[in-house]
Design an enzyme around this catalytic site. Sequence first.
Site, PDB file in Angstrom:
ATOM      1  N   ASN A 138      22.052  58.812 -89.420  1.00 18.76           N
ATOM      2  CA  ASN A 138      21.907  57.606 -89.853  1.00 18.76           C
ATOM      3  C   ASN A 138      23.011  56.639 -88.401  1.00 18.76           C
ATOM      4  OD1 ASN A 138      20.167  58.256 -91.627  1.00 18.76           O
ATOM      5  ND2 ASN A 138      21.822  58.076 -92.930  1.00 18.76           N
ATOM      6  N   GLN A 145      24.040  54.841 -92.924  1.00 19.35           N
ATOM      7  CA  GLN A 145      25.608  55.655 -93.020  1.00 19.35           C
ATOM      8  C   GLN A 145      26.477  55.387 -94.003  1.00 19.35           C
ATOM      9  OE1 GLN A 145      27.551  54.936 -88.884  1.00 19.35           O
ATOM     10  NE2 GLN A 145      28.209  57.010 -89.090  1.00 19.35           N
ATOM     11  N   HIS A 151      27.105  62.063 -87.527  1.00 21.79           N
ATOM     12  CA  HIS A 151      27.404  63.772 -87.807  1.00 21.79           C
ATOM     13  C   HIS A 151      25.909  63.264 -87.516  1.00 21.79           C
ATOM     14  CE1 HIS A 151      27.382  60.460 -91.083  1.00 21.79           C
ATOM     15  NE2 HIS A 151      26.509  61.075 -92.312  1.00 21.79           N
TER      16      HIS A 151
HETATM   17  P1  5GP Z   1      25.421  59.588 -94.285  1.00 24.26           P
HETATM   18  O1  5GP Z   1      24.683  58.660 -95.125  1.00 24.26           O
HETATM   19  O2  5GP Z   1      26.830  58.621 -93.590  1.00 24.26           O
HETATM   20  O3  5GP Z   1      24.485  59.324 -92.839  1.00 24.26           O
HETATM   21  O4  5GP Z   1      26.274  60.652 -94.993  1.00 24.26           O
HETATM   22  C1  5GP Z   1      26.610  61.625 -95.410  1.00 24.26           C
HETATM   23  C2  5GP Z   1      27.017  62.898 -96.186  1.00 24.26           C
HETATM   24  O5  5GP Z   1      28.279  63.434 -96.247  1.00 24.26           O
HETATM   25  C3  5GP Z   1      26.578  62.396 -97.191  1.00 24.26           C
HETATM   26  O6  5GP Z   1      25.668  63.050 -97.021  1.00 24.26           O
HETATM   27  C4  5GP Z   1      27.968  62.193 -98.473  1.00 24.26           C
HETATM   28  O7  5GP Z   1      26.246  63.706 -99.176  1.00 24.26           O
HETATM   29  C5  5GP Z   1      28.456  63.915 -97.497  1.00 24.26           C
HETATM   30  N1  5GP Z   1      29.547  63.755 -97.922  1.00 24.26           N
HETATM   31  C6  5GP Z   1      30.562  62.795 -97.901  1.00 24.26           C
HETATM   32  N2  5GP Z   1      31.685  63.178 -98.199  1.00 24.26           N
HETATM   33  C7  5GP Z   1      31.725  64.629 -98.572  1.00 24.26           C
HETATM   34  C8  5GP Z   1      32.391  66.244 -98.641  1.00 24.26           C
HETATM   35  O8  5GP Z   1      33.966  65.378 -98.668  1.00 24.26           O
HETATM   36  N3  5GP Z   1      32.378  66.680 -98.560  1.00 24.26           N
HETATM   37  C9  5GP Z   1      30.617  67.395 -97.848  1.00 24.26           C
HETATM   38  N4  5GP Z   1      30.680  68.593 -97.402  1.00 24.26           N
HETATM   39  N5  5GP Z   1      29.858  65.990 -97.633  1.00 24.26           N
HETATM   40  C10 5GP Z   1      30.471  65.033 -98.346  1.00 24.26           C
END
Ligand code: 5GP
Length: 183
Positions: A138, A145, A151
């Site tokens: 994302n 995101q 990531h």
């Molecule tokens: P995005 O929505 O930015 O593509 O994904 C971020 C992801 O990071 C989400 O799926 C969320 O669950 C994960 N996430 C957020 N904070 C942490 C954390 O402190 N540790 C881990 N392992 N995952 C996290």
Amino acid sequence: MLLSVVDRDRLSLAGRGIEEKRERGIDLSRPDGVKSTERRYAPQEKGVFEMRDDNCIFCKIIAGEIPSRTIYEDDDFKVILDAGPASRGHALILPKEHAADLFALPDETAAKVLPLAKKVAAHMVEVLGCDGINVLQNNGEAAGQTVHHFHVHLIPRYENEQNKSLLTWGQADISDEEMDEIM
Ligand code: 5GP
Ligand code: ZN
């Protein structure tokens, strides 16, 4: 606006296309009233790149300041289990150097991401016995995101999972005229 090409030379041609449309009085507005030439999401310019962002949760995870379940690590990447998994085994590929999103990611790192995704995903199929894997990435809040450190999500999928509609979408109502206009 441009969807069909990716390299910079062609992008500039497309830019001229937009100018031409403007000169010919062609309406470039989006259905929500925002001009298609006004970029709402302003990705970081290529080359603006920092090793670490002290306010970034993934940088803290990479530095070991916040614990994580690490399933793979090399000089450039850490792969961890997502703390809020969409499915059993949901993992995140994190480059060790901070880059907010795909636009800020150095090409050299970007080139290593897909081979790593392939390697880890193959391992996941073997270990988890999943039936498929979504590879998702994302950029920008509008795209979902929430953590602004590039990531890649590796989301194992299972035939018998409850949430069958996870990561599927309904078809948007875009006319042929609109499709032609964005070319
Ligand atoms: P995005 O929505 O930015 O593509 O994904 C971020 C992801 O990071 C989400 O799926 C969320 O669950 C994960 N996430 C957020 N904070 C942490 C954390 O402190 N540790 C881990 N392992 N995952 C996290
Ligand atoms: Zn970071």
